[in-house]
Design a protein around this motif. Structure first.
Motif, short mmCIF file in Angstrom:
data_model
loop_
_atom_site.label_atom_id
_atom_site.label_comp_id
_atom_site.label_asym_id
_atom_site.label_seq_id
_atom_site.Cartn_x
_atom_site.Cartn_y
_atom_site.Cartn_z
N SER A 147 -6.33 -8.91 -0.96
CA SER A 147 -6.33 -7.98 0.16
C SER A 147 -7.11 -8.58 1.31
O SER A 147 -8.14 -9.22 1.14
N LYS A 148 -6.61 -8.39 2.53
CA LYS A 148 -7.25 -8.96 3.71
C LYS A 148 -8.49 -8.16 4.11
O LYS A 148 -9.46 -8.71 4.61
N CYS A 149 -8.43 -6.86 3.90
CA CYS A 149 -9.52 -5.98 4.36
C CYS A 149 -10.20 -5.34 3.15
O CYS A 149 -9.59 -4.56 2.43
N ARG A 150 -11.46 -5.69 2.96
CA ARG A 150 -12.26 -5.14 1.86
C ARG A 150 -13.57 -4.69 2.46
O ARG A 150 -14.35 -5.49 2.97
N LEU A 177 -5.99 2.82 4.80
CA LEU A 177 -6.23 1.97 3.64
C LEU A 177 -6.57 2.83 2.43
O LEU A 177 -6.65 4.05 2.52
N SER A 190 -2.50 -6.92 -2.82
CA SER A 190 -2.84 -7.08 -1.39
C SER A 190 -3.06 -5.73 -0.71
O SER A 190 -2.57 -5.48 0.39
N LYS A 191 -3.79 -4.84 -1.39
CA LYS A 191 -4.06 -3.51 -0.87
C LYS A 191 -5.42 -3.48 -0.19
O LYS A 191 -6.44 -3.79 -0.80
N ASP A 192 -5.44 -3.13 1.09
CA ASP A 192 -6.70 -2.98 1.80
C ASP A 192 -7.42 -1.74 1.28
O ASP A 192 -6.80 -0.72 0.98
N PHE A 194 -11.00 -6.16 11.26
CA PHE A 194 -9.75 -5.75 10.63
C PHE A 194 -9.03 -4.69 11.48
O PHE A 194 -8.85 -3.55 11.03
N VAL A 233 -6.13 -1.97 10.25
CA VAL A 233 -6.28 -0.79 9.39
C VAL A 233 -6.68 0.46 10.17
O VAL A 233 -6.76 1.55 9.60
#
Length: 202
Positions: free
Chosen positions: A2-5, A29, A81-83, A191, A194
């Protein structure tokens, strides 16, 4: 991955759940919340069942399970790939250190997946919430909050992030709107995809 954590971190009674709820209208998200409460319910424990001074084994077991859930959450969202945003981070490490000791901290650090997870945290967006006396509420589920203990926890968790080489943003403001604006501003910088809506008050 995931891109956004995003993680909200810090001691109990610092307002993490409140902040998370304030952010919900603004973020598209996955919200991973109340992991600690879910683990406590899983064991059907009341607070007296895991007090560190009388039940250190259960207290260690509780925080080990919370940490495993945190790592599992990160891995599962990463695979699809879940933010996501979560209301805990490395907090269990500091709980066992502060209330049981350094041996317990070393034990959690050596759990499978912890090293890889903390390395991934270096690219996450992490906010550490400073304790405020106005936020302290005894919910009779978590540890009984005392400001001096929460302050000590806060200082220790900041030191642990520094030791691990993980950058964080410290939230020191009490005002909910200012907290929310600060966090959303940092998310917008890192990010922007999101964000549902956000207009900086300034």
């Amino acid at each position: 991955m995931s891109k956004c954590r995003i993680y909200l971190s810090g001691a109990h009674s610092t307002g993490k759940t409140t902040i998370l709820n304030d952010l919900k209208p603004h973020l598209n998200l996955q919200f991973e919340e109340e992991i600690a409460r879910r683990v406590i319910r899983k064991f059907s424990w009341k607070r007296d069942d895991f007090l560190p001074e009388t039940q250190p084994e259960n207290f260690l077991k509780l925080n080990e399970e919370i940490l495993r859930r945190q790592i599992q959450t990160d891995e599962e969202n990463g695979r699809i790939s879940k933010d996501f945003i979560a209301d805990r981070c490395i907090d269990p490490l500091i709980y066992v250190q502060k209330y049981i000791g350094d041996d317990a901290l070393r034990k959690l650090r050596e759990l499978p997946g912890v090293l890889e997870w903390t390395d991934r945290l270096k690219t996450a967006l992490i906010f550490v919430i400073k304790p405020q006396k106005e936020c302290i509420v005894d919910d009779e589920v978590r540890l009984s909050p005392k400001l001096e203990e929460l302050d000590a926890f806060h200082n220790s968790i900041l030191q642990e992030y520094k030791l691990l080489g993980i950058p964080v943003f410290e939230i020191t403001d009490l005002d909910r709107q200012k907290r929310k604006a600060f966090i959303l501003d940092k998310i917008q910088q890192r990010f922007p995809g999101v964000l549902i809506s956000f207009q900086h008050p300034g």
